[in-house]
Design a protein around this motif. Structure first.
Motif, PDB file in Angstrom:
ATOM      1  N   ARG A  19      54.490  46.547  44.297  1.00 41.32           N
ATOM      2  CA  ARG A  19      53.134  46.438  43.776  1.00 41.32           C
ATOM      3  C   ARG A  19      52.391  45.319  44.481  1.00 41.32           C
ATOM      4  O   ARG A  19      53.005  44.406  45.051  1.00 41.32           O
ATOM      5  N   LEU A  20      51.078  45.403  44.415  1.00 48.82           N
ATOM      6  CA  LEU A  20      50.232  44.334  44.938  1.00 48.82           C
ATOM      7  C   LEU A  20      50.035  43.298  43.850  1.00 48.82           C
ATOM      8  O   LEU A  20      49.881  43.639  42.681  1.00 48.82           O
ATOM      9  N   LYS A  21      50.012  42.054  44.243  1.00 48.82           N
ATOM     10  CA  LYS A  21      49.705  40.967  43.310  1.00 48.82           C
ATOM     11  C   LYS A  21      48.423  40.320  43.796  1.00 48.82           C
ATOM     12  O   LYS A  21      48.331  39.852  44.932  1.00 48.82           O
ATOM     13  N   ILE A  22      47.435  40.310  42.928  1.00 45.29           N
ATOM     14  CA  ILE A  22      46.143  39.708  43.226  1.00 45.29           C
ATOM     15  C   ILE A  22      45.887  38.651  42.159  1.00 45.29           C
ATOM     16  O   ILE A  22      46.139  38.883  40.971  1.00 45.29           O
ATOM     17  N   LEU A  23      45.414  37.500  42.574  1.00 38.02           N
ATOM     18  CA  LEU A  23      45.131  36.426  41.627  1.00 38.02           C
ATOM     19  C   LEU A  23      43.654  36.416  41.249  1.00 38.02           C
ATOM     20  O   LEU A  23      42.793  36.635  42.094  1.00 38.02           O
ATOM     21  N   ALA A  24      43.417  36.132  39.985  1.00 35.46           N
ATOM     22  CA  ALA A  24      42.056  35.978  39.479  1.00 35.46           C
ATOM     23  C   ALA A  24      41.984  34.662  38.730  1.00 35.46           C
ATOM     24  O   ALA A  24      43.000  34.135  38.273  1.00 35.46           O
ATOM     25  N   MET A  25      40.787  34.131  38.632  1.00 33.82           N
ATOM     26  CA  MET A  25      40.553  32.945  37.807  1.00 33.82           C
ATOM     27  C   MET A  25      39.605  33.345  36.687  1.00 33.82           C
ATOM     28  O   MET A  25      38.537  33.894  36.937  1.00 33.82           O
ATOM     29  N   ASN A  26      40.034  33.068  35.471  1.00 33.24           N
ATOM     30  CA  ASN A  26      39.233  33.368  34.293  1.00 33.24           C
ATOM     31  C   ASN A  26      38.961  32.061  33.573  1.00 33.24           C
ATOM     32  O   ASN A  26      39.856  31.505  32.948  1.00 33.24           O
ATOM     33  N   GLY A  28      38.811  29.179  34.750  1.00 29.40           N
ATOM     34  CA  GLY A  28      39.700  28.138  35.258  1.00 29.40           C
ATOM     35  C   GLY A  28      41.179  28.446  35.139  1.00 29.40           C
ATOM     36  O   GLY A  28      42.003  27.758  35.727  1.00 29.40           O
ATOM     37  N   ALA A  29      41.548  29.477  34.388  1.00 28.66           N
ATOM     38  CA  ALA A  29      42.962  29.847  34.226  1.00 28.66           C
ATOM     39  C   ALA A  29      43.322  30.945  35.221  1.00 28.66           C
ATOM     40  O   ALA A  29      42.568  31.898  35.402  1.00 28.66           O
ATOM     41  N   LEU A  30      44.490  30.808  35.868  1.00 29.18           N
ATOM     42  CA  LEU A  30      44.954  31.840  36.793  1.00 29.18           C
ATOM     43  C   LEU A  30      45.477  33.045  36.018  1.00 29.18           C
ATOM     44  O   LEU A  30      46.190  32.886  35.030  1.00 29.18           O
ATOM     45  N   VAL A  31      45.110  34.231  36.499  1.00 28.38           N
ATOM     46  CA  VAL A  31      45.573  35.479  35.912  1.00 28.38           C
ATOM     47  C   VAL A  31      46.238  36.288  37.016  1.00 28.38           C
ATOM     48  O   VAL A  31      45.629  36.520  38.062  1.00 28.38           O
ATOM     49  N   ASN A  32      47.481  36.691  36.807  1.00 29.40           N
ATOM     50  CA  ASN A  32      48.159  37.571  37.747  1.00 29.40           C
ATOM     51  C   ASN A  32      47.705  38.998  37.481  1.00 29.40           C
ATOM     52  O   ASN A  32      47.771  39.471  36.341  1.00 29.40           O
ATOM     53  N   CYS A  33      47.268  39.674  38.535  1.00 30.76           N
ATOM     54  CA  CYS A  33      46.834  41.059  38.427  1.00 30.76           C
ATOM     55  C   CYS A  33      47.712  41.888  39.360  1.00 30.76           C
ATOM     56  O   CYS A  33      47.926  41.500  40.509  1.00 30.76           O
ATOM     57  N   TYR A  34      48.216  42.993  38.858  1.00 32.81           N
ATOM     58  CA  TYR A  34      49.126  43.822  39.643  1.00 32.81           C
ATOM     59  C   TYR A  34      48.589  45.244  39.752  1.00 32.81           C
ATOM     60  O   TYR A  34      48.080  45.795  38.772  1.00 32.81           O
ATOM     61  N   ILE A  35      48.750  45.817  40.947  1.00 24.95           N
ATOM     62  CA  ILE A  35      48.467  47.229  41.150  1.00 24.95           C
ATOM     63  C   ILE A  35      49.792  47.871  41.522  1.00 24.95           C
ATOM     64  O   ILE A  35      50.371  47.574  42.569  1.00 24.95           O
ATOM     65  N   THR A  36      50.273  48.727  40.651  1.00 22.86           N
ATOM     66  CA  THR A  36      51.577  49.357  40.837  1.00 22.86           C
ATOM     67  C   THR A  36      51.453  50.635  41.651  1.00 22.86           C
ATOM     68  O   THR A  36      50.352  51.149  41.874  1.00 22.86           O
ATOM     69  N   GLU A  37      52.595  51.125  42.088  1.00 18.55           N
ATOM     70  CA  GLU A  37      52.699  52.388  42.825  1.00 18.55           C
ATOM     71  C   GLU A  37      52.039  52.322  44.201  1.00 18.55           C
ATOM     72  O   GLU A  37      51.498  53.308  44.687  1.00 18.55           O
ATOM     73  N   ILE A  59      37.864  42.708  37.160  1.00 17.74           N
ATOM     74  CA  ILE A  59      36.916  41.903  36.374  1.00 17.74           C
ATOM     75  C   ILE A  59      36.627  42.584  35.047  1.00 17.74           C
ATOM     76  O   ILE A  59      36.621  41.948  33.991  1.00 17.74           O
ATOM     77  N   SER A  60      36.426  43.899  35.085  1.00 16.39           N
ATOM     78  CA  SER A  60      36.170  44.647  33.858  1.00 16.39           C
ATOM     79  C   SER A  60      37.346  44.552  32.895  1.00 16.39           C
ATOM     80  O   SER A  60      37.158  44.333  31.691  1.00 16.39           O
ATOM     81  N   LEU A  61      38.562  44.696  33.401  1.00 13.05           N
ATOM     82  CA  LEU A  61      39.744  44.606  32.541  1.00 13.05           C
ATOM     83  C   LEU A  61      39.927  43.210  31.955  1.00 13.05           C
ATOM     84  O   LEU A  61      40.320  43.062  30.793  1.00 13.05           O
ATOM     85  N   ILE A  62      39.625  42.190  32.742  1.00 11.39           N
ATOM     86  CA  ILE A  62      39.715  40.813  32.232  1.00 11.39           C
ATOM     87  C   ILE A  62      38.661  40.586  31.156  1.00 11.39           C
ATOM     88  O   ILE A  62      38.943  39.991  30.108  1.00 11.39           O
ATOM     89  N   GLU A  63      37.441  41.078  31.386  1.00  9.42           N
ATOM     90  CA  GLU A  63      36.382  40.946  30.378  1.00  9.42           C
ATOM     91  C   GLU A  63      36.762  41.636  29.071  1.00  9.42           C
ATOM     92  O   GLU A  63      36.434  41.155  27.990  1.00  9.42           O
TER      93      GLU A  63
END
Length: 82
Positions: A19-26, A28-37, A59-63
Motif C-alpha cells: 500500500r501507499l503511505k501518505i502523510l497528512a497534517m490535521n 498540526g497532528a500527523l495522520v497516516n493515510c494508506y491506499i491499499t491494493e 482531505i474529505s475523509l479527514i474532515e
C-alpha cells in the motif's frame, strides 16, 4: 479547502501490506493515510497520475473524521477510483 488539513507531497511504499503511505497534517497532528491494493510496480505511476484526486479525497475523509481505530485513514484503490 480547509487550511487546517495539509497533505505532505510524496509517498512511501509499504511493502509488507502493499500500500501507499501518505502523510497528512490535521491541525498540526500527523495522520497516516494508506491506499491499499497498489502494487509496487504501479505505485509511482499511480501516485503521479492521481495525486490531486488522492489529496482531495483524503482531505474529505479527514474532515469527515473517517479514521480507523488506530487514527489512520485507509482507502482502497478501487474505492478511490470510483
Amino acid at each position: 479547502m480547509n487550511q487546517a488539513i495539509q497533505i505532505i507531497d510524496g509517498f512511501e511504499y509499504d511493502r509488507q501490506y502493499q500500500r501507499l503511505k501518505i502523510l497528512a497534517m490535521n491541525s498540526g497532528a500527523l495522520v497516516n493515510c494508506y491506499i491499499t491494493e497498489v502494487s509496487i510496480d504501479e505505485a509511482e505511476g499511480f501516485y503521479a497520475l492521481h495525486q490531486f484526486d488522492v489529496e482531495e479525497h483524503l482531505i474529505s475523509l479527514i474532515e469527515q473524521e473517517s479514521f480507523n481505530r488506530n487514527g489512520d485513514i485507509v482507502i482502497s484503490k478501487p474505492e478511490l477510483l470510483k
